[in-house]
Design a protein around this motif. Structure first.
Motif, short mmCIF file in Angstrom:
data_model
loop_
_atom_site.label_atom_id
_atom_site.label_comp_id
_atom_site.label_asym_id
_atom_site.label_seq_id
_atom_site.Cartn_x
_atom_site.Cartn_y
_atom_site.Cartn_z
N ILE A 94 14.11 -0.01 5.38
CA ILE A 94 12.06 -1.01 5.06
C ILE A 94 10.81 -0.28 5.81
O ILE A 94 11.29 0.25 7.12
CB ILE A 94 13.08 -2.31 5.74
CG1 ILE A 94 12.08 -3.10 5.05
CG2 ILE A 94 13.62 -2.38 6.99
CD1 ILE A 94 12.31 -4.33 4.84
N ASN A 95 10.16 0.17 5.14
CA ASN A 95 8.97 0.42 5.85
C ASN A 95 7.90 -0.91 5.41
O ASN A 95 7.39 -0.98 4.06
CB ASN A 95 8.74 1.45 4.88
CG ASN A 95 7.11 1.78 5.73
OD1 ASN A 95 6.71 1.15 6.32
ND2 ASN A 95 6.65 2.85 5.49
N PRO A 96 7.69 -1.83 5.57
CA PRO A 96 7.39 -2.95 5.83
C PRO A 96 5.50 -2.95 5.73
O PRO A 96 5.32 -3.81 5.36
CB PRO A 96 7.63 -4.17 6.48
CG PRO A 96 8.42 -3.63 7.26
CD PRO A 96 8.63 -2.14 7.47
N ASN A 151 0.87 -1.07 -0.18
CA ASN A 151 -0.15 0.29 0.15
C ASN A 151 0.46 1.49 0.29
O ASN A 151 -0.06 2.19 0.11
CB ASN A 151 -0.75 0.24 1.37
CG ASN A 151 -1.62 -1.38 1.17
OD1 ASN A 151 -2.67 -1.18 0.38
ND2 ASN A 151 -2.15 -1.93 2.01
N LEU A 152 2.07 1.12 -0.05
CA LEU A 152 3.40 2.80 -0.28
C LEU A 152 3.13 3.27 -1.43
O LEU A 152 3.23 3.72 -1.71
CB LEU A 152 4.51 2.08 0.84
CG LEU A 152 3.72 2.06 2.22
CD1 LEU A 152 4.74 1.04 3.12
CD2 LEU A 152 3.90 3.31 2.48
N ASN A 153 2.44 1.85 -2.36
CA ASN A 153 2.33 3.06 -3.40
C ASN A 153 1.28 3.46 -3.84
O ASN A 153 1.22 3.85 -4.91
CB ASN A 153 2.37 1.68 -4.84
CG ASN A 153 1.42 0.82 -4.27
OD1 ASN A 153 1.14 0.36 -3.28
ND2 ASN A 153 0.81 -0.03 -5.80
N ASP A 201 3.57 7.93 12.57
CA ASP A 201 4.12 7.18 14.34
C ASP A 201 3.00 6.18 15.05
O ASP A 201 2.05 6.15 15.26
CB ASP A 201 3.18 8.45 15.46
CG ASP A 201 4.55 8.44 16.85
OD1 ASP A 201 4.78 7.08 17.00
OD2 ASP A 201 3.71 8.73 17.56
N VAL A 202 3.33 5.27 14.80
CA VAL A 202 2.85 3.54 14.81
C VAL A 202 2.42 3.39 16.10
O VAL A 202 1.18 3.18 16.95
CB VAL A 202 3.64 2.23 14.32
CG1 VAL A 202 3.29 2.67 12.65
CG2 VAL A 202 5.43 2.55 14.76
N ASP A 203 3.20 3.96 17.26
CA ASP A 203 3.16 4.15 18.39
C ASP A 203 1.92 4.89 18.56
O ASP A 203 1.19 4.22 20.18
CB ASP A 203 4.42 4.38 18.99
CG ASP A 203 5.99 3.17 18.97
OD1 ASP A 203 5.29 2.36 19.03
OD2 ASP A 203 6.86 3.55 19.20
N ALA A 204 1.38 6.08 18.73
CA ALA A 204 0.41 6.48 18.44
C ALA A 204 -1.33 6.03 18.37
O ALA A 204 -2.11 6.69 17.76
CB ALA A 204 0.35 8.07 18.63
N ARG A 205 -1.01 4.71 17.58
CA ARG A 205 -2.23 4.41 17.17
C ARG A 205 -2.74 3.12 17.69
O ARG A 205 -2.72 3.38 18.31
CB ARG A 205 -1.75 3.67 15.25
CG ARG A 205 -1.36 5.53 14.65
CD ARG A 205 -1.07 5.63 13.10
NE ARG A 205 -1.58 4.59 12.21
CZ ARG A 205 -1.63 3.90 11.18
NH1 ARG A 205 -0.49 4.12 10.58
NH2 ARG A 205 -3.01 3.99 10.54
N GLU A 206 -3.19 2.85 16.79
CA GLU A 206 -4.35 0.82 17.26
C GLU A 206 -3.13 0.71 18.11
O GLU A 206 -2.11 0.20 17.20
CB GLU A 206 -4.61 0.33 16.13
CG GLU A 206 -5.69 0.93 15.28
CD GLU A 206 -5.37 1.88 13.71
OE1 GLU A 206 -4.13 2.26 14.14
OE2 GLU A 206 -6.07 1.62 13.43
C1 DQA Z 1 3.35 2.08 7.63
C2 DQA Z 1 2.11 1.91 8.76
C3 DQA Z 1 1.82 0.99 9.42
O1 DQA Z 1 1.10 0.61 10.26
C4 DQA Z 1 0.77 0.84 8.21
O2 DQA Z 1 0.14 -0.77 7.64
C5 DQA Z 1 1.15 1.08 6.60
C6 DQA Z 1 2.42 2.38 6.96
C7 DQA Z 1 3.42 3.66 8.02
O3 DQA Z 1 4.28 3.78 7.31
O4 DQA Z 1 3.60 4.77 8.71
O5 DQA Z 1 1.11 0.63 5.89
O6 DQA Z 1 4.00 1.30 7.92
#
Ligand code: DQA
Length: 147
Positions: A72-74, A10-12, A102-107
């Motif tokens: 890497i952004n997986p 989904n980063l595309n 900010d992944v730590d501030a989300r779900e």
């Molecule tokens: C992400 C954060 C992930 O939780 C999410 O699934 C993504 C993007 C980010 O760049 O913030 O696809 O990696």
């Protein structure tokens, strides 16, 4: 130095996808900024994106012996993929994990990262600049004086 920047699922869709979270910069523009930054810093870079876990594992394996550092952004595989973690461990290439949001501030489920166990550093919530910061970490230096 040769850096590989890997983006997962989904980063595309950057620029289109949830712009409040991920901004309006497209994936193509992200790659242009990464390439410009590499040129400025005098390193080689290539960008790779896939929506498929196995392709991401292949890209990491193919980097063995060819690449000095991985950014890497997986994407969502961050939170689920032991296979990507194992691939990073298998090649033992220096790696930095990046998240635009900010992944730590989300779900709560976004607080788990398997990939982090094989990364020197995590940069989260710095937007697109996080990729450039990760490159700088791998390059291992501060920006030259006066910049
Ligand atoms: C992400 C954060 C992930 O939780 C999410 O699934 C993504 C993007 C980010 O760049 O913030 O696809 O990696």
């Amino acid at each position: 130095m040769n850096i590989l920047v890997i983006n997962g699922p989904n980063l595309n869709m950057l620029g289109i996808r949830e712009p409040d979270l991920y901004g309006r910069v497209t994936y193509a523009e992200l790659c242009r900024r990464i390439e410009a930054h590499a040129a400025e810093r005098g390193v080689e870079v290539s960008c790779y994106q896939s929506n498929h876990e196995g392709d991401l594992v292949d890209a990491i394996q193919n980097a063995y012996g060819r690449v000095d550092g991985i950014v890497i952004n997986p994407g969502a595989y961050t939170h689920t993929s032991v296979a990507i973690l194992d691939a990073l461990k298998a090649v033992s290439i220096r790696a930095v994990e990046v998240h635009i949001s900010d992944v730590d501030a989300r779900e709560p489920f976004r607080r788990t990262s398997y990939v982090r166990l094989a990364c020197e550093r995590t940069i989260s919530g710095h937007g697109i600049d996080g990729y450039l910061e990760a490159m700088d970490h791998l390059i291992g230096g501060e920006k030259p004086c006066g910049r």
